[in-house]
Design a protein around this motif. Structure first.
Motif, PDB file in Angstrom:
ATOM      1  N   SER A  24      -4.366  -8.080   0.055  1.00 52.00           N
ATOM      2  CA  SER A  24      -3.458  -7.587   1.097  1.00 52.00           C
ATOM      3  C   SER A  24      -4.237  -7.003   2.269  1.00 52.00           C
ATOM      4  CB  SER A  24      -2.543  -6.505   0.526  1.00 52.00           C
ATOM      5  OG  SER A  24      -1.732  -6.999  -0.514  1.00 52.00           O
ATOM      6  N   PRO A  25      -3.858  -7.358   3.500  1.00 49.78           N
ATOM      7  CA  PRO A  25      -4.559  -6.825   4.668  1.00 49.78           C
ATOM      8  C   PRO A  25      -4.264  -5.359   4.938  1.00 49.78           C
ATOM      9  CG  PRO A  25      -2.708  -8.178   5.361  1.00 49.78           C
ATOM     10  CD  PRO A  25      -2.827  -8.353   3.877  1.00 49.78           C
ATOM     11  N   ASP A  26      -3.272  -4.763   4.250  1.00 44.95           N
ATOM     12  CA  ASP A  26      -2.946  -3.349   4.477  1.00 44.95           C
ATOM     13  C   ASP A  26      -3.722  -2.411   3.564  1.00 44.95           C
ATOM     14  OD1 ASP A  26      -1.752  -3.847   2.046  1.00 44.95           O
ATOM     15  OD2 ASP A  26       0.179  -2.936   2.565  1.00 44.95           O
ATOM     16  N   GLY A  27      -4.667  -2.968   2.780  1.00 39.52           N
ATOM     17  CA  GLY A  27      -5.494  -2.114   1.935  1.00 39.52           C
ATOM     18  C   GLY A  27      -4.850  -1.723   0.618  1.00 39.52           C
TER      19      GLY A  27
ATOM     20  N   ARG B  77      -6.138   1.209  -2.071  1.00 44.91           N
ATOM     21  CA  ARG B  77      -5.262   2.342  -2.448  1.00 44.91           C
ATOM     22  C   ARG B  77      -5.166   2.447  -3.962  1.00 44.91           C
ATOM     23  NH1 ARG B  77      -3.906   6.550  -3.032  1.00 44.91           N
ATOM     24  NH2 ARG B  77      -1.939   7.588  -2.561  1.00 44.91           N
ATOM     25  N   VAL B  78      -5.079   1.314  -4.650  1.00 44.97           N
ATOM     26  CA  VAL B  78      -5.006   1.354  -6.112  1.00 44.97           C
ATOM     27  C   VAL B  78      -6.321   1.880  -6.695  1.00 44.97           C
ATOM     28  CG1 VAL B  78      -4.721  -0.024  -8.205  1.00 44.97           C
ATOM     29  CG2 VAL B  78      -3.304  -0.510  -6.210  1.00 44.97           C
ATOM     30  N   ARG B  79      -7.441   1.498  -6.091  1.00 46.86           N
ATOM     31  CA  ARG B  79      -8.726   2.003  -6.585  1.00 46.86           C
ATOM     32  C   ARG B  79      -8.805   3.525  -6.475  1.00 46.86           C
ATOM     33  NH1 ARG B  79     -10.619  -2.724  -3.840  1.00 46.86           N
ATOM     34  NH2 ARG B  79     -11.196  -4.321  -5.367  1.00 46.86           N
TER      35      ARG B  79
ATOM     36  N   ALA C  97       0.817  -1.214   0.000  1.00 45.25           N
ATOM     37  CA  ALA C  97       0.000   0.000   0.000  1.00 45.25           C
ATOM     38  C   ALA C  97       0.855   1.270   0.000  1.00 45.25           C
ATOM     39  CB  ALA C  97      -0.944  -0.003   1.207  1.00 45.25           C
ATOM     40  N   ASP C  98       2.047   1.204   0.587  1.00 44.53           N
ATOM     41  CA  ASP C  98       2.891   2.394   0.707  1.00 44.53           C
ATOM     42  C   ASP C  98       3.683   2.707  -0.557  1.00 44.53           C
ATOM     43  OD1 ASP C  98       2.073   2.745   3.334  1.00 44.53           O
ATOM     44  OD2 ASP C  98       3.718   1.528   4.148  1.00 44.53           O
ATOM     45  N   THR C  99       3.669   1.809  -1.554  1.00 39.67           N
ATOM     46  CA  THR C  99       4.508   2.025  -2.736  1.00 39.67           C
ATOM     47  C   THR C  99       3.732   2.195  -4.034  1.00 39.67           C
ATOM     48  OG1 THR C  99       4.750  -0.355  -3.150  1.00 39.67           O
ATOM     49  CG2 THR C  99       6.375   0.678  -1.692  1.00 39.67           C
ATOM     50  N   VAL C 100       2.459   1.805  -4.080  1.00 34.22           N
ATOM     51  CA  VAL C 100       1.761   1.775  -5.373  1.00 34.22           C
ATOM     52  C   VAL C 100       1.614   3.161  -5.990  1.00 34.22           C
ATOM     53  CG1 VAL C 100       0.588  -0.427  -5.010  1.00 34.22           C
ATOM     54  CG2 VAL C 100      -0.466   1.688  -4.146  1.00 34.22           C
ATOM     55  N   ALA C 101       1.363   4.186  -5.168  1.00 30.35           N
ATOM     56  CA  ALA C 101       1.213   5.537  -5.717  1.00 30.35           C
ATOM     57  C   ALA C 101       2.521   6.030  -6.317  1.00 30.35           C
ATOM     58  CB  ALA C 101       0.723   6.495  -4.634  1.00 30.35           C
TER      59      ALA C 101
ATOM     60  N   GLY D 287       8.115  -1.066   3.261  1.00 35.55           N
ATOM     61  CA  GLY D 287       7.649  -2.432   3.496  1.00 35.55           C
ATOM     62  C   GLY D 287       8.798  -3.386   3.783  1.00 35.55           C
ATOM     63  N   ASP D 288       8.464  -4.664   3.816  1.00 31.14           N
ATOM     64  CA  ASP D 288       9.427  -5.710   4.152  1.00 31.14           C
ATOM     65  C   ASP D 288       9.683  -6.600   2.953  1.00 31.14           C
ATOM     66  OD1 ASP D 288       9.470  -4.871   6.854  1.00 31.14           O
ATOM     67  OD2 ASP D 288       7.583  -5.968   7.205  1.00 31.14           O
ATOM     68  N   SER D 289      10.893  -7.148   2.897  1.00 30.97           N
ATOM     69  CA  SER D 289      11.233  -8.069   1.825  1.00 30.97           C
ATOM     70  C   SER D 289      10.420  -9.346   1.952  1.00 30.97           C
ATOM     71  CB  SER D 289      12.729  -8.407   1.870  1.00 30.97           C
ATOM     72  OG  SER D 289      13.042  -9.403   0.919  1.00 30.97           O
ATOM     73  N   LYS D 290       9.994  -9.888   0.778  1.00 31.48           N
ATOM     74  CA  LYS D 290       9.243 -11.147   0.782  1.00 31.48           C
ATOM     75  C   LYS D 290      10.169 -12.356   0.688  1.00 31.48           C
ATOM     76  CE  LYS D 290       5.453  -8.658   0.446  1.00 31.48           C
ATOM     77  NZ  LYS D 290       6.034  -7.350   0.182  1.00 31.48           N
TER      78      LYS D 290
END
Length: 376
Positions: free
Chosen positions: A54-57, A61-63, A26-30, A221-224
């Protein structure tokens, strides 16, 4: 506040679709949408974010972004999880003739996309790969351990596809849509390495070029990356070798079941030889320990996208033990019946019992123990 994406409505169908699989981004898509808007100026494009609920919305956020820019789209997947399968869904959801795949964490260099597109336009190529392992490319601040894992996986991948591709593990590439459409039914959709899946599924060797890029640090965010990534990669390779008839989860379930045999013997032996316990008691303890280890390994690896946590672990363990207990009875019953018929011999009878028990355990635990992907 970062600049917002260009809000002008597209006046023509997209030539390029950028597929971005996301989970907790959510913090990177914009910021990614803003950077792509700048990098792709003058190109008819669209972004398709494929989000695994994703549980962080992230999807919400993309919508918000899509309401201001019609070139931004989202596919929110419910009850499904996995990077490769997300990429496949995104690639099939567009009419664009060129498809790019990149991560949503800003580690891939979006400024390379116009060069990738121009290369595909001008040359008789099927795919252009953003490569960390050709001259000019790099892996940034990766640790020695992560670099070693990547090199190991790369060597295996190169042997699978029989191509001189220096970075078959890359998650950053651009491909002609008709290439994907021609091989999509042969894709395994397993794990994280969709590029390798495409190369190994194509009927004819793909014509490719690698362009260098340097892997950047995460924006947020965190690495997957985790140990299970390598496990899923090996499963995907196994799936490509044996074909799609046997589900990859069953392969993983069976491999862990095989490890359970060693756990069983490792517990039974000291009970009998060192502690002087009786066989019946030792067998019961060893069976319970092996079932428990199998449960936790399957929860961690086979069903990592449906991983049980907290209080659900106890219920999951109980249903797993009960299912496997019935499976053991079926194993013994089938094997004994076939052996008494006198036609199969002890080995084939035992093998048939094992197969019946394994299929039963897999089918029942898939329904009652692990039901659907979790959203946390």
């Amino acid at each position: 506040m970062p600049d917002q994406p260009n809000t002008a409505m597209p006046c023509q169908p997209p030539e390029l679709a950028i597929i971005v699989p996301t989970y907790k981004e959510a913090d990177t898509v914009a910021e990614l949408a803003r950077r792509l808007s700048i990098a792709l100026d003058g190109i008819a494009w669209e972004i398709i974010f494929v989000d695994d609920d994703s549980p962080d919305g992230t999807a919400a956020r993309v919508r918000e972004l899509a309401r201001r820019d019609a070139r931004i789209r989202v596919i929110q997947r419910i009850g499904r999880r996995g990077l490769s399968s997300a990429c496949i869904e995104g690639m099939l959801a567009t009419s664009a003739p060129f498809l790019a795949v990149m991560d949503g964490d800003l580690q891939h260099d979006e400024s390379l996309l116009p060069t990738m597109l121009q290369t595909l336009r001008d040359e008789e190529l099927d795919i252009v790969v953003g490569s960390r392992y050709v001259a000019g490319g790099g892996v940034g601040d990766w640790s020695d351990r992560r670099q070693s894992m990547s090199r190991f996986a790369t060597r295996i991948g190169q042997r699978l596809i029989h191509a001189e591709l220096q970075d078959p593990m890359s998650g950053f590439f651009m491909v002609r849509a008709d290439v994907v459409q021609s091989c999509v039914r042969r894709l395994s959709g397993v794990g994280f390495k969709i590029l390798l899946d495409i190369f190994s599924s194509a009927e004819q060797p793909l014509r490719f070029r690698e362009l260098p890029f340097v892997f950047r640090q995460r924006h947020a965010g965190d690495s997957k990356l985790e140990q299970a990534v390598l496990w899923e990669y090996l499963l995907m390779l196994t799936q490509k070798v044996i074909g799609p008839v046997i589900p990859v989860r069953f392969i993983a379930f069976s491999l862990i079941g095989g490890l359970g045999v060693f756990v069983h013997m490792a517990v039974l032996w000291p009970i009998l030889t060192l502690l002087g316990g009786g066989f019946l008691l030792g067998q019961a303890i060893a069976t319970l320990v092996a079932m428990t280890s199998n449960f936790f390994l399957n929860n961690l690896l086979t069903y990592r996208d449906m991983r049980l946590r907290g209080r659900q672990l106890l219920w999951g363990w109980l249903t797993f033990v009960l299912a496997c207990g019935v499976g053991a009875l079926a194993n013994v019953g089938i094997a004994n019946y076939l052996f008494e018929q006198g036609d199969s011999g002890w080995f084939l009878s035992a093998l048939a019992g094992i197969l019946v028990g394994a299929v039963w355990n897999y089918a029942v635990t898939a329904v009652y123990t692990w039901k659907r992907p979790r959203s946390d």
